[in-house]
Scaffold this motif. Sequence first.
Motif, PDB file in Angstrom:
ATOM      1  N   VAL A  76      53.435  51.785  36.119  1.00 35.99           N
ATOM      2  CA  VAL A  76      54.430  50.715  36.183  1.00 35.99           C
ATOM      3  C   VAL A  76      53.893  49.542  37.015  1.00 35.99           C
ATOM      4  N   ALA A  77      53.225  49.836  38.149  1.00 39.03           N
ATOM      5  CA  ALA A  77      52.691  48.785  39.003  1.00 39.03           C
ATOM      6  C   ALA A  77      51.587  48.011  38.276  1.00 39.03           C
ATOM      7  N   LEU A 125      51.629  41.229  34.064  1.00 39.74           N
ATOM      8  CA  LEU A 125      52.603  40.298  33.519  1.00 39.74           C
ATOM      9  C   LEU A 125      52.581  38.959  34.261  1.00 39.74           C
ATOM     10  N   PHE A 126      52.067  38.920  35.506  1.00 41.63           N
ATOM     11  CA  PHE A 126      52.064  37.698  36.297  1.00 41.63           C
ATOM     12  C   PHE A 126      50.661  37.094  36.319  1.00 41.63           C
ATOM     13  N   SER A 127      50.486  35.907  35.790  1.00 46.39           N
ATOM     14  CA  SER A 127      49.194  35.214  35.854  1.00 46.39           C
ATOM     15  C   SER A 127      49.431  33.716  35.710  1.00 46.39           C
ATOM     16  N   SER A 128      48.404  32.960  36.085  1.00 48.70           N
ATOM     17  CA  SER A 128      48.485  31.512  35.995  1.00 48.70           C
ATOM     18  C   SER A 128      47.075  30.961  35.810  1.00 48.70           C
TER      19      SER A 128
END
Length: 185
Positions: free
Chosen positions: A18-19, A25-28
């Motif tokens: 899950v981690a 899912l989080f990127s930039s």
Amino acid sequence: MKKITLSIMAIAIVLSAVASSASALFSSTATVSGVTFSTGNANLQVWNGSAWDDDYSPSNFLFTSMYPGFNNFKSFSLRNSSTSNIKLTLNAKLANGATQSPAGAWDILKDVVEARFTNADGTVPLTSWRTINYWNSTGANFDTGINPGENRWYRIQVRIPSSAGNEISNASLADMKFDFTGTQE
């Protein structure tokens, strides 16, 4: 006890999965546009009396009326006009292709006429005395470390050993040239 250990391991695996999926899912992304890659060059030039040039044929760069025991010089200046921040090692090589008078003058003079390069005032030899045949076939480095934007004055000294005989009388080589090459140090 075995069931408890297996249960703890199963929970740890699920939490890890899950981690991992949550961090994916989080990127930039940030972008830098207009990047340019450009090379410079090595550029060696000779002073023609009024400007720096790539090819110079001075009318006064003549060694005439030579004789056994002759020794004279001409001065010239080279400049590292490179657009890259590089030092240049200088090499000189004589390009044959001379006008010969009489025919066969090259064979008469090639191992008799000698040349060397020195610093501007002639006090520091930068090369040994070598025949024009050597300068034509081999050439030699004569200065190292000329910086970008720097120019230096040199002398080419020419001589005929006193031991030369009458066989050199009335022989001439015209329109010869020294090619100077600057190579990145």
